[in-house]
Design an enzyme around this catalytic site. Structure first.
Site, PDB file in Angstrom:
ATOM      1  N   HIS A  12      -9.672  17.494  16.036  1.00 47.33           N
ATOM      2  CA  HIS A  12      -8.699  16.848  15.144  1.00 47.33           C
ATOM      3  C   HIS A  12      -9.109  15.418  14.778  1.00 47.33           C
ATOM      4  O   HIS A  12      -8.254  14.613  14.420  1.00 47.33           O
ATOM      5  CB  HIS A  12      -7.304  16.896  15.771  1.00 47.33           C
ATOM      6  N   HIS A  59      -1.139  10.183  19.182  1.00 48.66           N
ATOM      7  CA  HIS A  59      -2.034   9.103  19.599  1.00 48.66           C
ATOM      8  C   HIS A  59      -1.382   7.726  19.428  1.00 48.66           C
ATOM      9  O   HIS A  59      -2.072   6.729  19.284  1.00 48.66           O
ATOM     10  CB  HIS A  59      -3.336   9.138  18.802  1.00 48.66           C
ATOM     11  N   HIS A 193     -15.474  14.126  24.715  1.00 51.62           N
ATOM     12  CA  HIS A 193     -15.619  12.813  24.075  1.00 51.62           C
ATOM     13  C   HIS A 193     -14.960  11.731  24.910  1.00 51.62           C
ATOM     14  O   HIS A 193     -13.995  11.984  25.619  1.00 51.62           O
ATOM     15  CB  HIS A 193     -15.135  12.764  22.625  1.00 51.62           C
ATOM     16  N   GLU A 240      -8.401  16.314  26.235  1.00 54.86           N
ATOM     17  CA  GLU A 240      -7.628  17.009  25.191  1.00 54.86           C
ATOM     18  C   GLU A 240      -7.795  18.528  25.264  1.00 54.86           C
ATOM     19  O   GLU A 240      -6.977  19.269  24.722  1.00 54.86           O
ATOM     20  CB  GLU A 240      -8.029  16.506  23.792  1.00 54.86           C
TER      21      GLU A 240
END
Ligand code: DHB
Ligand code: FE
Length: 281
Positions: A12, A59, A193, A240
């Protein structure tokens, strides 16, 4: 009755929204990444789902660090997007289905998943970028949505196993809705990441492939890992991937793999696309 007809996964990252806005899909850097979505878009256009449950993490747009629910869901007929500071154009509101959401909320809470219910909810790139990736070629989005937010930002976070169990409860909740509806569920984010600190830029391709295989055929492998173990391998933001487990829990034990794609790096992440359908159980 409503039925979950497929589980999808996707990255995303906000840079995707900017690449779309800039018409860069066929540029050398982006082409292989975007090409990985074409078979899924084609399949979705054939089966025409009525609603997408988008499992994503906020976020900092709707929930800032002063108030972070572990699991929250939209219970509205419309969800607004807003500027997050990434330079992505603000998108038109997305359609929700408050009646469906309230049914799902009640059935989840009855099963012991104590949801935070939101009658107002702004959706950020975690939600909008996946919607764009799968349906932007339609002028207006051709389906309703249910934003399902998982805290992957402020510790303590739910475990991979808890996310899987929530997915199982979600399937029961959805499939008890009396109206005929074709529902897809999208696990967003990941794969490896890390965006800050000494290990910023970390990507672990081998671990990403193991995660993809686990999601397909052996969810226990990820369920057995603690969040510290996942972050050690996948980076702090790689956590995530727990949202993929909500999607996986909402499918039966055996699934058909209609599409599988992996690309790294894109922006700062390893990106995986899956299209899984239930094998009848
Ligand atoms: C990136 C990845 C994310 O998951 C995110 O929320 C923001 C940025 C990135 O790789 O750039
Ligand atoms: Fe993210």
């Amino acid at each position: 009755m409503a039925k979950i007809i497929a589980g999808l996964t996707t990255s995303h990252i906000p840079a995707i929204g900017n690449a779309i806005a800039g018409g860069l899909e066929q540029d050398e850097y982006w082409k292989r990444f975007f090409d990985g979505y074409e078979p899924v878009k084609k399949w979705l256009d054939e089966v025409k789902p009525d609603l997408a449950i988008v499992v994503y993490n906020d976020h900092g747009l709707n929930f800032f660090l002063n108030q972070v629910p572990t699991f929250a869901m939209g219970c509205a007929d419309q969800y607004q997007n807003a500027d997050e500071g990434w330079g992505i154009p603000v998108l038109k509101p997305f359609q929700g289905d408050a009646a469906f959401s309230w049914h799902v909320a009640e059935k989840l809470i009855n099963q012991g998943v104590d949801m935070c219910t939101c009658q107002e909810m702004k959706v950020d790139h975690g939600f909008t970028v996946p919607m764009q990736l799968f349906w932007r070629h339609h002028g207006d989005y051709p389906l309703k949505t249910l934003p399902f937010a998982v805290n992957t930002v402020q510790h303590p976070l739910p475990s991979a196993r808890r996310c899987y169990e929530v997915g199982q409860a979600l399937r029961t909740a959805v499939e008890s809705y009396p109206e005929d509806m074709k529902v897809v569920i999208i696990g967003t984010g990941g794969l490896s990441h890390q965006l800050q600190g000494e290990r910023s830029g970390l990507i672990d391709v081998e671990y990403d492939i193991e995660c993809i295989n686990s999601v397909i055929e052996n969810p226990e492998w990820l369920c057995n890992q603690s969040n510290s173990e996942i972050m050690e391998k996948a980076g702090t933001e790689g956590i995530e991937v727990i949202m993929w487990m909500v999607m996986r829990g909402a499918l039966p034990e055996n699934v058909n793999v209609l599409h599988k794609h992996y690309h790294a790096p894109i922006s700062n992440t390893g990106a995986g696309v899956l299209l899984l359908t239930p094998q009848e159980d």
